[in-house]
Design an enzyme around this catalytic site. Structure first.
Site, PDB file in Angstrom:
ATOM      1  N   GLU A 121       4.722   0.901   0.743  1.00 44.09           N
ATOM      2  CA  GLU A 121       4.424   0.892   1.974  1.00 44.09           C
ATOM      3  C   GLU A 121       6.052   0.671   2.172  1.00 44.09           C
ATOM      4  O   GLU A 121       5.947   0.542   3.849  1.00 44.09           O
ATOM      5  CB  GLU A 121       3.745  -0.640   1.931  1.00 44.09           C
ATOM      6  N   GLU A 141      -4.285  -0.827  -3.570  1.00 47.38           N
ATOM      7  CA  GLU A 141      -4.868  -2.528  -3.381  1.00 47.38           C
ATOM      8  C   GLU A 141      -7.093  -2.141  -3.120  1.00 47.38           C
ATOM      9  O   GLU A 141      -7.916  -3.529  -3.832  1.00 47.38           O
ATOM     10  CB  GLU A 141      -5.204  -2.679  -2.524  1.00 47.38           C
TER      11      GLU A 141
END
Length: 267
Positions: A121, A141
């Site tokens: 990210e 995730e």
């Protein structure tokens, strides 16, 4: 210090230095990184920056799960706080979003080793991504009961074709540098020893261009991504008008006519 800052002429190099934790991001590291990025934003002598990780094992393996396993407050208690106090109350993801820093100078990610979760990210918020040939990428995730919390899916969907992005996120699988290059997640996969030199060369190539034009290009790219063609053109014309009478634009044309390198001053 967990983030080292150095300069190479007009190029800044930031290195996340937590190799024992695979350069994972804790709150202290995020604050330090943001402070350095603000300094780069505000220094006229710096025109581009490279972001990398210490060692060869990881660019950044994500959030420091050991240090972020529990929160000091409930989500509603942290939600309405400003970013800094919210981070102290467990909403550390606010510090991972760099968009509020208004950094319009180009940022190049030099990705060495694992680039996972919040590390990817972070890389997705950079303008250019290059990687060592041993790098791996993933948003894992879903495998730990969460989702990419810093617009990771949104940015990945803009960076690569949607089928590749969705497969990466839904399966939580990692991909290697060769595949990342094929799908456009990175622009080049280079030998590990050459990575930083390659990234620095890119940064210096950018830094040779007119600083205001470079920053305008980055800001325009971010601001027009969601607009219609007509609205994008209106904003583009305004930026063109802002640059039209700058000293650098006059210098660029003069240098071209005289067949010499331009001497840009950022004015």
């Amino acid at each position: 210090m967990t983030v080292h800052f150095e300069t190479d002429g007009p190029v800044a190099v930031l290195t996340i230095d937590r190799p024992d934790a695979l350069n994972a991001l804790d709150v202290a590291t995020l604050r330090e990184l943001r402070e350095h990025l603000v300094a780069i934003r505000d220094r006229d002598d710096l025109r581009a920056a490279v972001l990398t990780g210490a060692g060869t094992r990881a660019f950044c393996a994500g959030a420091d799960l050991k240090g972020t396993r529990t929160s000091a407050a409930s989500y509603p208690q942290a939600l309405f706080r400003a970013d800094e106090p919210a981070a102290d109350l467990g909403l550390y993801i606010r510090l991972m979003d760099l968009s509020g820093l208004s950094l319009w100078k180009p940022l190049i990610a030099a990705i060495n080793g694992h680039c996972l979760g919040a590390g990817l990210e972070l890389a997705l918020q950079c303008d250019v991504r290059v990687a060592a040939d041993n790098a791996t990428f993933g948003l894992p995730e879903a495998a730990v009961g969460s989702i990419p919390a810093v617009s990771g899916l949104h940015r990945l969907l803009r960076a690569v074709p949607s089928a590749h992005a969705m497969q990466m996120v839904l399966t939580a699988e990692r991909i290697d540098a060769a595949r990342a290059e094929r799908i456009g997640l990175i622009t080049a996969a280079v030998a590990q020893p050459d990575l930083l030199d390659h990234a620095r060369a890119l940064a210096h190539r950018i830094a040779r261009n007119a600083p205001l034009a470079v920053q305008a290009t980055k800001k325009l790219a971010r601001q027009t991504a969601h607009l219609s063609d007509a609205d994008a053109q209106d904003l583009t014309e305004l930026y063109w008008g802002v640059l039209r009478d700058t000293e650098d634009r006059v210098e660029g044309r003069q240098a071209f006519a005289e067949k010499r390198p331009p001497r840009f001053a950022g004015r």
